[in-house]
Design a protein around this motif. Sequence first.
Motif, PDB file in Angstrom:
ATOM      1  N   SER B   2      -4.602   4.242  -8.383  1.00 17.41           N
ATOM      2  CA  SER B   2      -4.393   2.945  -7.759  1.00 17.41           C
ATOM      3  C   SER B   2      -4.272   3.181  -6.266  1.00 17.41           C
ATOM      4  O   SER B   2      -3.913   4.254  -5.817  1.00 17.41           O
ATOM      5  N   ARG B   3      -4.581   2.145  -5.525  1.00 22.03           N
ATOM      6  CA  ARG B   3      -4.428   2.316  -4.086  1.00 22.03           C
ATOM      7  C   ARG B   3      -3.968   1.006  -3.473  1.00 22.03           C
ATOM      8  O   ARG B   3      -4.061  -0.049  -4.070  1.00 22.03           O
ATOM      9  N   GLU B   4      -3.448   1.159  -2.281  1.00 26.22           N
ATOM     10  CA  GLU B   4      -2.911   0.017  -1.579  1.00 26.22           C
ATOM     11  C   GLU B   4      -4.006  -0.976  -1.206  1.00 26.22           C
ATOM     12  O   GLU B   4      -5.152  -0.607  -0.957  1.00 26.22           O
ATOM     13  N   LEU B   5      -3.624  -2.224  -1.172  1.00 25.51           N
ATOM     14  CA  LEU B   5      -4.535  -3.303  -0.798  1.00 25.51           C
ATOM     15  C   LEU B   5      -4.013  -3.952   0.470  1.00 25.51           C
ATOM     16  O   LEU B   5      -2.802  -4.101   0.650  1.00 25.51           O
TER      17      LEU B   5
END
Lengths: 245, 245
Positions: B2-5
Amino acid sequence: MSRELRIIPVEGLPEVQEGMKLGQLIAERAKLERGDVLVISQKIISKAEGRVRRLADVEPSKEALELAKKLGKEAELVELVLSESKEILRAEQSILITETHHGFVCANAGIDASNLPADGTVCLLPTDPDASARQIRSEIPETIAVVISDSFGRAWRLGQAEVAIGCAGLAPIDDWRGRTDAQGRELTATAIAIADQIAAAADLVRIKDSGVPAALVRGLKRHLTAEDGPGAAALRRPPSEDLFR
Amino acid sequence: MSRELRIIPVEGLPEVQEGMKLGQLIAERAKLERGDVLVISQKIISKAEGRVRRLADVEPSKEALELAKKLGKEAELVELVLSESKEILRAEQSILITETHHGFVCANAGIDASNLPADGTVCLLPTDPDASARQIRSEIPETIAVVISDSFGRAWRLGQAEVAIGCAGLAPIDDWRGRTDAQGRELTATAIAIADQIAAAADLVRIKDSGVPAALVRGLKRHLTAEDGPGAAALRRPPSEDLFR
């Protein structure tokens, strides 16, 4: 004034067991800042609150057996759906839409079987998701808001979208009715379901097989409240105003 | 993984006039990066496409006059709603819910009067919002996706939430059916309305009186497609599967 928003996944949570204090667990792992909205997937709330059931332990009623046969569903699951619901809205095309005891209209009373550790188990919605949100908020030292989210289908659109089934410390609706637009003209029907949009936004950093059950949404301080507030209960349309039963 | 948005408001756009090339205008002002999703409010698309009408120019039909009287609405507005719709779903409690010619189910066929420069004017939805999204995408040199968003009410929840009425360069639904969860168990009913969730997320940086009609959502490259794709048309539930007419 507008400002940038960040959505940050909360990673490294252990497999959640009944009785765990989720607020504490998350506060230890996430870099929470004052004004953040912490969005937590319903699934881990339900696990922590012991809302997982073994289908083999369920005794289907006559009504559940008949409905299960009609819909091609497991009778034990249908029995649980009925016990979690106050009204059946639709039961056709293999689909069972009910109103839950909380007042949510959704498929299978929000019960599902994904992301559970044991085969033959299903997960019920929390008994009182607004209370769950308040409890978690109280366990966190920073001044934040909490949203508990679940994915619901929509009457006229395909695919599911996350909505807020519980919240605390947040105004769930941003009501512009009676206020004016950029041209000074009155906005007559603009009440924005902020808590639902936050739930949907947070889902964009959660990939369904990644086991990331929580995210922080940073940049929404203007929607936070000192009090826990009315919760996501304020987002339920009263049956008297419901044109689609 | 997952990664930051990040969600970044696009500021400094001029008042939009008919005939303006929005893609070019936005590309000149926003720091677009490869893989961004550019979310644009329906209102400025409609303005650029000349979909603003003066109520004084509308001649209400007999049906519109009768319906307007029943609902306590302006007959000219009701006439426009009828001309933009293929079916009336509900007309009661001052509420008019129709299915538009595009196949969207919403109040007043998506017509509204807020954020328009002249009194007595209203704004219709774009004729083909997926085509609008493709056109804007084609005007932007970077490889991005475009979502056109509008706020719709929901059958069982209060407040409006933004949905995608058009999109290009994006898989509108992330379909996990047949794939497996974190425990390797099959996900049976998980199809996520990504385009709608992106529209909802982008709205969180737009304050209704701020005149910010567009935002960038950064961090969703995995949902982008080389082709324009099926558009938001893929999010419309076919009438044959609709249990709530």
